[in-house]
Design an enzyme around this catalytic site. Structure first.
Site, short mmCIF file in Angstrom:
data_model
loop_
_atom_site.label_atom_id
_atom_site.label_comp_id
_atom_site.label_asym_id
_atom_site.label_seq_id
_atom_site.Cartn_x
_atom_site.Cartn_y
_atom_site.Cartn_z
N LYS A 1 -11.23 -10.21 -5.87
CA LYS A 1 -12.16 -9.08 -5.78
C LYS A 1 -11.54 -7.82 -6.35
O LYS A 1 -12.20 -7.04 -7.02
CB LYS A 1 -12.52 -8.81 -4.32
CG LYS A 1 -13.56 -9.71 -3.77
CD LYS A 1 -13.98 -9.27 -2.38
CE LYS A 1 -12.87 -9.40 -1.37
NZ LYS A 1 -12.59 -10.79 -0.97
N LYS B 1 -5.36 -13.90 -11.97
CA LYS B 1 -5.81 -14.56 -10.74
C LYS B 1 -7.19 -14.01 -10.34
O LYS B 1 -7.42 -12.80 -10.39
CB LYS B 1 -4.80 -14.25 -9.62
CG LYS B 1 -5.20 -14.83 -8.30
CD LYS B 1 -4.26 -14.39 -7.18
CE LYS B 1 -4.87 -14.87 -5.88
NZ LYS B 1 -4.27 -14.45 -4.69
N LYS C 1 0.85 -1.19 0.00
CA LYS C 1 0.00 0.00 0.00
C LYS C 1 0.89 1.25 0.00
O LYS C 1 0.65 2.21 -0.72
CB LYS C 1 -0.91 -0.01 1.24
CG LYS C 1 -2.15 0.80 1.03
CD LYS C 1 -3.31 0.34 1.88
CE LYS C 1 -4.54 1.14 1.49
NZ LYS C 1 -5.70 0.82 2.30
P1 ADP Z 1 -9.44 -11.50 -2.84
O1 ADP Z 1 -8.14 -11.56 -3.61
O2 ADP Z 1 -10.60 -11.72 -3.73
O3 ADP Z 1 -9.57 -10.25 -1.99
P2 ADP Z 1 -8.82 -12.82 -0.37
O4 ADP Z 1 -7.44 -12.22 -0.33
O5 ADP Z 1 -9.83 -12.36 0.61
O6 ADP Z 1 -9.42 -12.73 -1.86
O7 ADP Z 1 -8.67 -14.41 -0.28
C1 ADP Z 1 -8.77 -15.18 0.88
C2 ADP Z 1 -8.02 -16.48 0.62
O8 ADP Z 1 -8.59 -17.15 -0.53
C3 ADP Z 1 -6.56 -16.24 0.24
O9 ADP Z 1 -5.70 -16.28 1.35
C4 ADP Z 1 -6.24 -17.36 -0.71
O10 ADP Z 1 -5.81 -18.47 0.04
C5 ADP Z 1 -7.57 -17.72 -1.33
N1 ADP Z 1 -7.68 -17.20 -2.71
C6 ADP Z 1 -8.22 -16.02 -3.10
N2 ADP Z 1 -8.21 -15.90 -4.44
C7 ADP Z 1 -7.66 -17.03 -4.91
C8 ADP Z 1 -7.36 -17.53 -6.24
N3 ADP Z 1 -7.69 -16.84 -7.33
N4 ADP Z 1 -6.79 -18.74 -6.35
C9 ADP Z 1 -6.47 -19.47 -5.25
N5 ADP Z 1 -6.72 -19.07 -3.99
C10 ADP Z 1 -7.30 -17.87 -3.81
#
Ligand code: ADP
Ligand code: TRP
Length: 338
Positions: free
Chosen positions: A202, A199, A120
């Site tokens: 969100k 990947k 950040k």
């Molecule tokens: P986002 O990237 O959508 O904000 P988070 O960071 O909240 O998702 O994700 C929570 C957990 O879900 C991560 O620690 C990871 O282990 C898993 N995760 C999120 N997106 C993926 C992805 N595209 N592929 C594999 N695992 C993922």
């Protein structure tokens, strides 16, 4: 003084997941599915990390909704409150007190190297101390329950290292208070691609949510990006993100047939998308039904979370007490020995 229970017969498994939006396929295949499988590997504690989510979700009604949805989703996807303890992070105030104790042994430099804050800052965005001290709260989350193993995605391994560091320093200063946890990289948690091939996340707005309605899901699936090679060309299935998604959701023989079709050529991506729409409807059919049943009785979630909080508080209270006594808080008589 009570010591951390030496390697208890049952492994203590713990993990947390942030309620910052509805769960998507990346969250499910990358993390949640494995957490749920691990509920039989030992005493499992899983929590919804609403205190962590406060560093990003600033709308109280949305946050409350995300927490409730997270609980419903996890139960619908197979988390069994009889076998695992499911609770909400902020229902256990012992953890926030423990965070302070750990903060007193957390070097600035260690936290400055942690990626959430560092990224950040590198992007020139303002960061608050909540984000800066996020790994300390996470360490308290883990240590409060004497966790042995913490299943996480690759992105969280650094935070477990910080946790071990802080626990080690505290133990060095005050005696063996904390049990040192180990990260467990979730297997099969490979990167799930989003609708644009990056990947799924969100932050990239390329997600397909597990429980969004089928019509909305279909629309998103039909818009998954594809290349413009001629239909007749044979294609390598493994390098295509549409196929990768299909492989996660479809039954094994169908996946094998699809791979053969790719290698042979002479098919259209529209056909693959249609198959993916069907595969997802089937894959999550049971979970959808369970979710609808759970949602119909709002009391169920409240009861599960209240019971979870009670069990979690009992565990965290014992550890906090150990930590308080060890560092000189609390009023044990002078000269008294444990
Ligand atoms: P986002 O990237 O959508 O904000 P988070 O960071 O909240 O998702 O994700 C929570 C957990 O879900 C991560 O620690 C990871 O282990 C898993 N995760 C999120 N997106 C993926 C992805 N595209 N592929 C594999 N695992 C993922
Ligand atoms: N920081 C984790 C994530 O974003 C969520 C989390 C909070 C967590 N506390 C935890 C995970 C303790 C494991 C253990 O995914």
């Amino acid at each position: 003084m009570d010591q951390p229970p030496a390697s208890a017969a049952r492994l203590r498994v713990l993990s947390g997941i942030q309620p910052t939006g509805r769960f998507h396929w990346g969250n499910y295949f990358g993390a949640i599915r494995q957490y749920i499988e691990l509920q039989d590997a030992g005493d499992a504690f899983y929590f919804i990390a609403d205190l962590h989510a406060l560093t990003t979700v600033r709308d109280p009604e949305r946050l409350r909704g995300f927490v409730r949805d997270a609980a419903l989703d996890l139960l619908a996807l197979g988390l069994d409150p009889e076998r695992a303890t499911l609770f909400v992070q902020s229902d256990v105030p012992e953890v926030t007190e423990l965070t302070w104790l750990l903060m007193t042994v957390a070097p600035m430099g260690l936290l400055e190297r942690c990626h959430a804050y560092k990224d950040k800052k590198a992007r020139g965005l303002p960061a608050d101390t909540g984000l800066f001290t996020y790994p300390v709260l996470m360490a308290a989350d883990i240590l409060a329950y004497d966790a042995d193993v913490v299943p996480v995605g690759e992105d969280q391994v650094q935070h477990i290292e910080v946790c071990r560091d802080l626990a080690g320093t505290f133990n060095h200063l005050y005696g063996e208070v904390f049990r040192l946890p180990k990260p467990r990289l979730v297997e099969g948690g490979a990167k799930v691609p989003g609708t644009d091939g990056q990947k799924m996340s969100k932050s990239y707005e390329n997600t397909i949510e597990v429980f969004e309605d089928l019509a909305a899901q279909k629309k998103k699936i039909m818009r998954i990006t594809t290349d413009s090679r001629p239909m007749e060309d044979p294609k390598d299935p493994e390098s295509d993100h549409l196929y990768q998604l299909y492989a996660l959701l479809a039954a094994e023989p169908d996946v094998a047939a699809m791979a053969a079709l790719y290698r042979q050529g002479g098919f259209g991506y529209g056909q693959v998308k249609k198959a993916l729409v069907e595969a997802t409807a089937t894959y999550f059919a049971q979970a959808r039904q369970r979710r609808a049943e759970l949602a119909a009785d709002p009391q169920v979630i409240d009861t599960v979370l209240a019971a979870g909080a009670e069990r979690a508080r009992a565990a965290a209270g014992a550890v906090l007490d150990r930590a308080r006594q060890a560092c000189g808080l609390g009023r044990r008589a002078v000269g008294a020995r444990a």
